[in-house]
Design a protein around this motif. Structure first.
Motif, PDB file in Angstrom:
ATOM      1  N   MET A  15      17.131  50.718  52.534  1.00 51.75           N
ATOM      2  CA  MET A  15      16.187  51.651  53.163  1.00 51.75           C
ATOM      3  C   MET A  15      15.822  51.255  54.572  1.00 51.75           C
ATOM      4  O   MET A  15      15.569  52.096  55.412  1.00 51.75           O
ATOM      5  N   GLN A  16      15.800  49.938  54.825  1.00 48.86           N
ATOM      6  CA  GLN A  16      15.527  49.497  56.191  1.00 48.86           C
ATOM      7  C   GLN A  16      16.645  49.973  57.108  1.00 48.86           C
ATOM      8  O   GLN A  16      16.409  50.345  58.244  1.00 48.86           O
ATOM      9  N   ILE A  35       9.371  60.379  57.058  1.00 49.78           N
ATOM     10  CA  ILE A  35       9.658  60.031  55.656  1.00 49.78           C
ATOM     11  C   ILE A  35       9.207  58.602  55.350  1.00 49.78           C
ATOM     12  O   ILE A  35       8.667  58.323  54.292  1.00 49.78           O
ATOM     13  N   PHE A  36       9.416  57.694  56.309  1.00 48.82           N
ATOM     14  CA  PHE A  36       9.125  56.285  56.004  1.00 48.82           C
ATOM     15  C   PHE A  36       7.683  55.867  56.309  1.00 48.82           C
ATOM     16  O   PHE A  36       7.282  54.767  55.950  1.00 48.82           O
ATOM     17  N   GLN A  52       9.091  44.192  54.757  1.00 49.58           N
ATOM     18  CA  GLN A  52       9.454  45.469  55.401  1.00 49.58           C
ATOM     19  C   GLN A  52       8.846  46.668  54.666  1.00 49.58           C
ATOM     20  O   GLN A  52       9.561  47.510  54.126  1.00 49.58           O
ATOM     21  N   MET A 102       6.999  50.161  53.611  1.00 49.02           N
ATOM     22  CA  MET A 102       7.200  51.552  54.005  1.00 49.02           C
ATOM     23  C   MET A 102       6.006  52.385  53.551  1.00 49.02           C
ATOM     24  O   MET A 102       5.272  51.992  52.664  1.00 49.02           O
ATOM     25  N   ALA A 103       5.913  53.563  54.142  1.00 51.36           N
ATOM     26  CA  ALA A 103       4.981  54.600  53.695  1.00 51.36           C
ATOM     27  C   ALA A 103       3.553  54.050  53.518  1.00 51.36           C
ATOM     28  O   ALA A 103       3.029  53.388  54.395  1.00 51.36           O
ATOM     29  N   ALA A 117      16.145  53.578  57.788  1.00 46.70           N
ATOM     30  CA  ALA A 117      15.043  53.727  58.741  1.00 46.70           C
ATOM     31  C   ALA A 117      15.509  53.377  60.157  1.00 46.70           C
ATOM     32  O   ALA A 117      15.120  54.021  61.125  1.00 46.70           O
TER      33      ALA A 117
END
Lengths: 224, 253
Positions: free
Chosen positions: B208-209, B235-236, A78, A80-81, B212
């Motif tokens: 965080m998932q 942000i993500f 998963q 990110m960014a 999100a």
């Protein structure tokens, strides 16, 4: 950031590095295929053209393999960014690379269709187009490794050169065909070659767009 | 001003100390009405303390001291004239571990309204609250049973129903899923999506998932400061501050 914050997810980031290496390996193979395809045309090397046609599967496997790797990382990590953008870039870039290889194979197939007959004219602009397209691919891959947005943006200008050369080739071959209809078959094939190279350059430009996205998160159209 | 009326809650130059420990350092941030706002950040960054500022829960901690303003619909909730209990009705809270009272399912939900002297149809209020918390279908035939007999996920939804029964405007959720299994977590996450139609939600999460998935806005806190605050999608995928990037990609934790 205070010292208590440790670096984490080392395994995942090593995986991302490996993914980028795989993309580079695939890119290098595609670059060689383009070079060899035009070489087989210029030198009438049927054996080389056959080999290019027969080895296309390797690029296809690499594409599948890299795509699978990307999807596994998406599912398991998963991301990110930036990490997410790297995977998105690789996932899109392999498609561009695979298409480039397809165009190179199509050039090799033209060579096999012409079957060693003498060329209607010495090839000048086609090798130039090929050289620029190949350099574009190399530059896109370098920009990917170095995260060099400026290098990626320059691809747009190089693509213009390729387009210009293609226009020139097209007009020149048209004159040949008008003057001597016996050249029509080969001239048409050569126009196709020009078209394939023009598309290869477009895909290299796409790669540049993905590099820009990977670095900045912004989508930019370099094909304008 | 539309931007202000769109803001249900806000912090303005907010500082918080526990004794000599400076926990929140000059935070200014607006919470948009009918949106889910996620607070993320490493342990000890102050996100739960920040959440507790919104309904004056920090007052219950000895030696805590707050400076700056928390405004709720334009009014400073720390104003001496404002009643803390009233604030906590309007701004409800759901905690990390489900904490039902050792009473029946019905009495858990009816507890707040009874204390407040609710004069309407209590049965109807309990049903509405349980429906909004997506629990009604599972418990409607056993409202008299002990709440402690429910599963963890059901208990958490009961706590949400209990918070909704006093008709709040804002729900504060402090790691509401960290004690739940994935299926119960998915239910709560779906529920959060439905609840934002009626309420404004602030959620603290380590996952965080989850931030999100459920939130519209995300704030990243580090060492008592807001590093970055913006649309969750941005942000993500494209954080602007390298510290946010490092945190959400797991380069430090």
């Amino acid at each position: 950031m205070s010292d208590e914050h440790q670096v984490t997810r080392r395994g995942f980031h090593a995986d991302l590095g490996a993914l980028q290496q795989d993309l580079l390996r695939m890119g290098t193979l595609v670059e060689r295929t383009i070079h060899d395809a035009v070489k087989s045309l210029c030198e009438g090397d049927l054996a080389l053209a056959e080999r290019i046609r027969d080895e296309d599967d390797v690029v296809d496997w690499m594409e599948l393999d890299i795509q699978n790797h990307c999807l596994t990382l998406l599912a398991l990590q998963q991301p990110m960014a930036k990490d997410l953008r790297v995977i998105g870039t690789v996932l899109k870039a392999v498609t561009d690379l695979e298409r480039m290889a397809d165009h190179a194979v199509d050039i090799a197939k033209v060579v096999l269709r012409i079957q060693g007959e003498p060329l209607i004219k010495p090839l000048i602009d086609i090798p130039r187009m090929a050289e620029i397209s190949r350099r574009m691919l190399r530059q896109a891959l370098d920009a990917f490794v170095k995260e060099d947005v400026t290098a990626a943006e320059t691809l747009s200008r190089m693509d213009d050169e390729v387009d210009h050369l293609f226009g020139q080739i097209f007009r020149e071959l048209l004159v040949f065909m008008m003057e001597d209809p016996r050249t029509i078959k080969q001239a048409t094939h050569l126009i196709f070659v020009g078209q394939h190279l023009e598309r290869i350059a477009d895909h290299a430009t796409n790669l540049g767009e993905w590099v820009i996205y990977q670095v900045t998160g912004e989508r930019k159209d370099l094909n304008d | 001003m539309s931007s202000t009326s769109n803001q249900v809650l806000g912090a303005d130059g907010l500082n918080l100390w526990y004794g000599t420990h400076h926990v929140l350092k000059g935070i200014t941030l607006g919470i948009t009405r009918h949106r889910v706002t996620a607070l993320i950040g490493p342990s000890g960054c102050g996100k739960s303390s920040f959440l507790r500022c919104f309904n004056r829960m920090n007052e219950l901690i000895p030696e805590s001291r707050v400076e700056g303003r928390i405004h709720f619909n334009g009014r400073d909730i720390n104003d001496p004239e404002v009643d803390a209990t009233e604030v906590r009705h309007r701004i409800g809270m759901v905690f990390q571990k489900p904490n039902p009272f050792p009473k029946s399912i019905f009495d858990n939900v009816a507890f707040g309204p009874r204390v407040n002297g609710y004069r309407g149809d209590l049965g109807e209020l309990v049903e509405t609250s349980l429906r909004r918390a997506a629990l009604w279908d599972e418990v409607h035939d056993r409202l008299g049973q002990s709440a402690l007999a429910l599963s963890g996920g059901q208990q958490q939804r009961l706590c949400i129903a209990r918070a909704l029964a006093v008709e709040p405007e804002v729900l504060l959720m402090d790691e509401p899923c960290s004690a739940l299994d994935p299926a119960s977590t998915a239910k709560i996450e779906d529920l959060i999506g439905e609840l934002k139609e009626r309420y404004s939600i602030i959620i603290v999460t380590h996952n965080m998932q989850q931030a999100a998935r459920v939130s519209d806005q995300t704030a990243f806190l580090l060492e008592g400061e807001i590093v970055e605050y913006g649309r969750t999608g941005g942000i993500f995928t494209r954080p602007e501050d390298p510290r946010t990037e490092d945190y959400i990609t797991g380069r430090f934790g």
